[in-house]
Design an enzyme around this catalytic site. Structure first.
Site, PDB file in Angstrom:
ATOM      1  N   ASN A 165      -0.406  -4.359 -11.239  1.00  0.00           N
ATOM      2  CA  ASN A 165       0.462  -3.375 -10.644  1.00  0.00           C
ATOM      3  C   ASN A 165      -0.473  -2.387  -9.977  1.00  0.00           C
ATOM      4  OD1 ASN A 165       3.113  -2.737  -9.747  1.00  0.00           O
ATOM      5  ND2 ASN A 165       2.940  -1.145 -11.081  1.00  0.00           N
ATOM      6  N   LYS A 166       0.226  -1.271  -9.265  1.00  0.00           N
ATOM      7  CA  LYS A 166      -0.413  -0.241  -8.735  1.00  0.00           C
ATOM      8  C   LYS A 166      -1.271   0.461  -9.704  1.00  0.00           C
ATOM      9  CE  LYS A 166      -0.147   0.832  -5.039  1.00  0.00           C
ATOM     10  NZ  LYS A 166      -1.003   0.324  -4.228  1.00  0.00           N
ATOM     11  N   ASP A 172       2.780  -6.668  -9.183  1.00  0.00           N
ATOM     12  CA  ASP A 172       2.255  -7.461  -7.820  1.00  0.00           C
ATOM     13  C   ASP A 172       2.033  -8.828  -8.352  1.00  0.00           C
ATOM     14  OD1 ASP A 172       1.934  -4.381  -7.144  1.00  0.00           O
ATOM     15  OD2 ASP A 172       1.939  -5.568  -5.514  1.00  0.00           O
ATOM     16  N   ARG A 217      -2.847  -8.780   2.651  1.00  0.00           N
ATOM     17  CA  ARG A 217      -3.073  -8.195   1.365  1.00  0.00           C
ATOM     18  C   ARG A 217      -3.093  -9.408   0.245  1.00  0.00           C
ATOM     19  NH1 ARG A 217       0.712  -3.352  -0.106  1.00  0.00           N
ATOM     20  NH2 ARG A 217      -1.413  -2.790  -1.069  1.00  0.00           N
ATOM     21  N   GLN A 271       3.413   6.787  -3.361  1.00  0.00           N
ATOM     22  CA  GLN A 271       4.640   5.748  -3.157  1.00  0.00           C
ATOM     23  C   GLN A 271       5.537   6.342  -4.222  1.00  0.00           C
ATOM     24  OE1 GLN A 271       1.330   4.681  -3.246  1.00  0.00           O
ATOM     25  NE2 GLN A 271       1.277   2.640  -2.269  1.00  0.00           N
ATOM     26  N   ARG A 279       5.743  -2.547   2.254  1.00  0.00           N
ATOM     27  CA  ARG A 279       5.023  -2.836   1.120  1.00  0.00           C
ATOM     28  C   ARG A 279       6.058  -3.100  -0.385  1.00  0.00           C
ATOM     29  NH1 ARG A 279       7.508   0.525  -1.538  1.00  0.00           N
ATOM     30  NH2 ARG A 279       5.696   0.091  -3.361  1.00  0.00           N
ATOM     31  N   GLY A 280       5.393  -3.393  -1.413  1.00  0.00           N
ATOM     32  CA  GLY A 280       6.075  -3.501  -2.781  1.00  0.00           C
ATOM     33  C   GLY A 280       6.259  -5.521  -2.519  1.00  0.00           C
ATOM     34  N   ALA A 281       5.748  -5.814  -3.755  1.00  0.00           N
ATOM     35  CA  ALA A 281       5.773  -7.420  -3.825  1.00  0.00           C
ATOM     36  C   ALA A 281       7.164  -8.118  -3.335  1.00  0.00           C
ATOM     37  CB  ALA A 281       5.195  -7.796  -5.208  1.00  0.00           C
TER      38      ALA A 281
END
Ligand code: MRU
Length: 347
Positions: free
Chosen positions: A247-248, A238, A92, A197, A49-51
């Site tokens: 973002n998150k 993201d 995603r 996270q 995960r993570g852009a």
């Protein structure tokens, strides 16, 4: 400071290897991934995960499809590769880097004339993307480090670290680079509900590097800002549209709170995260499973008759962003992502 990779191609085993992030910090396990369906599941489950890491994973995924194709006929291999690309793209929707990495490999494949070339070109392009991502993170780190005072405490949200990239990290890359430059930087990591996270990953990778990290719940951020404990907020992204930073979930709250307390709010992201032609309203925010909110461990905390919402990301309006730190330099207010991007492309 640690420079090991989060995901990489093992040329001896001819497979994609990655750190399985859902198990951290309890268990450090490397997965050897040999098929695209498994990779799609891994991305959906946030094993990767993570852009920026998603961009690299998408790119390696296309190479994996090419290299595991049972066909020798060029057009049959390419059909399978395109199907795999669309499967991976659908996993995603919000992080733009996923599609960006996939499309870059597909574009590179325009030069392929044989099935062997499909296999070699796709892997070479994916390897380039992974190496460039690490280089971008170090460049972002260098530009961002200069913004931090010699002694400071930075609040961050989610994980925009080595685990979210090929290595080093974007927001955490800035912190690593500042420490490498001799600055005394401490970190407050928000736990990041619902999938933690910040608590699980950011705290783990910073502690592993010997960086001073304190975990707080998301709801404590305003309290510590008011107490004067936070000098700057740095988060990743993201997707960055013309008018907002995605973002998150929870990032927007930190931006509003930072503005109230006159604390700089920085976004650290590579240019591959920019989607400057689009506006906030054009972006799909991923909605995730109810169980991520209602269940912790093996206990259910929400009655079945209550409704639940679980958007994975939020949008922070550009006016709340003090500056965006990219590999090409720092964008300060008034931030105009469209003209910045065209400037970067022409240089
Ligand atoms: O759902 P996740 O864990 O993929 O969300 C990740 C984030 O929101 C990160 O902050 C973002 O991708 C930037 S990573 C450098």
């Amino acid at each position: 400071l640690d420079t090991s990779a989060t995901l990489w191609w093992d040329s001896h085993k001819d497979c994609l290897c990655y750190i399985e992030q859902t198990l951290l910090p309890g268990e450090y396990r490397i997965i050897e991934c040999r098929d695209v369906d498994r990779l799609a599941t891994a991305i959906r489950r946030l094993e990767i995960r993570g852009a920026p890491a998603l961009g690299v994973a998408g790119a390696y995924g296309v190479a994996l499809a090419a290299r595991t194709s049972p066909h020798t006929d060029f057009s049959k291999v390419m059909t399978g590769v395109r199907q795999a690309a669309e499967l991976l793209r659908s996993t995603r929707p919000t992080a733009i880097n996923l599609g960006w990495g996939i499309d870059r490999v597909l574009k590179g494949l325009a030069a392929a004339r044989t099935s062997d070339e499909v296999r070699t070109i796709s892997l070479r392009e994916a390897e380039n993307i992974a190496a460039e991502d690490t280089a971008c993170c170090h460049a972002i780190g260098g530009h961002g480090a200069a913004l931090l005072p010699d002694r400071c405490t930075v609040l961050t949200h989610c994980n925009a670290g080595a685990l979210a990239c090929s290595s080093w990290g974007t927001a955490l890359g800035v912190i690593r680079s500042a420490i490498e430059a001799g600055k005394d930087v401490k970190v407050f990591s928000c736990e990041t509900r619902p999938l933690l996270q910040g608590a699980r990953l950011t705290a783990w990778e910073l502690a592993r590097d010997g960086i001073d990290v304190t975990v707080i719940t998301d709801s404590m951020a305003a309290h510590f800002m008011r107490a004067g404990a936070i000098d700057a907020v740095i988060v990743g992204a993201d997707r960055i549209t013309h008018d907002a930073v995605f973002n998150k979930i929870g990032t927007y709250t930190h931006a509003v709170t930072a503005r109230y307390h006159k604390i700089p709010f920085y976004v650290a992201a590579p240019l591959s995260t920019f989607d400057a032609e689009r506006n906030e309203r054009d972006v799909v925010i991923e909605e995730r499973a109810r169980e991520e909110i209602t269940i912790m461990g093996n206990r259910t905390y929400v009655t079945d008759s209550a409704k639940v919402k679980n958007p994975a990301f939020d949008a922070t309006p550009m006016e709340l962003v003090t500056a965006i730190i990219t590999e090409k330099g720092v964008l300060r207010q008034p931030i105009d992502t469209r003209s910045h991007l065209s400037f970067c492309k022409s240089h």
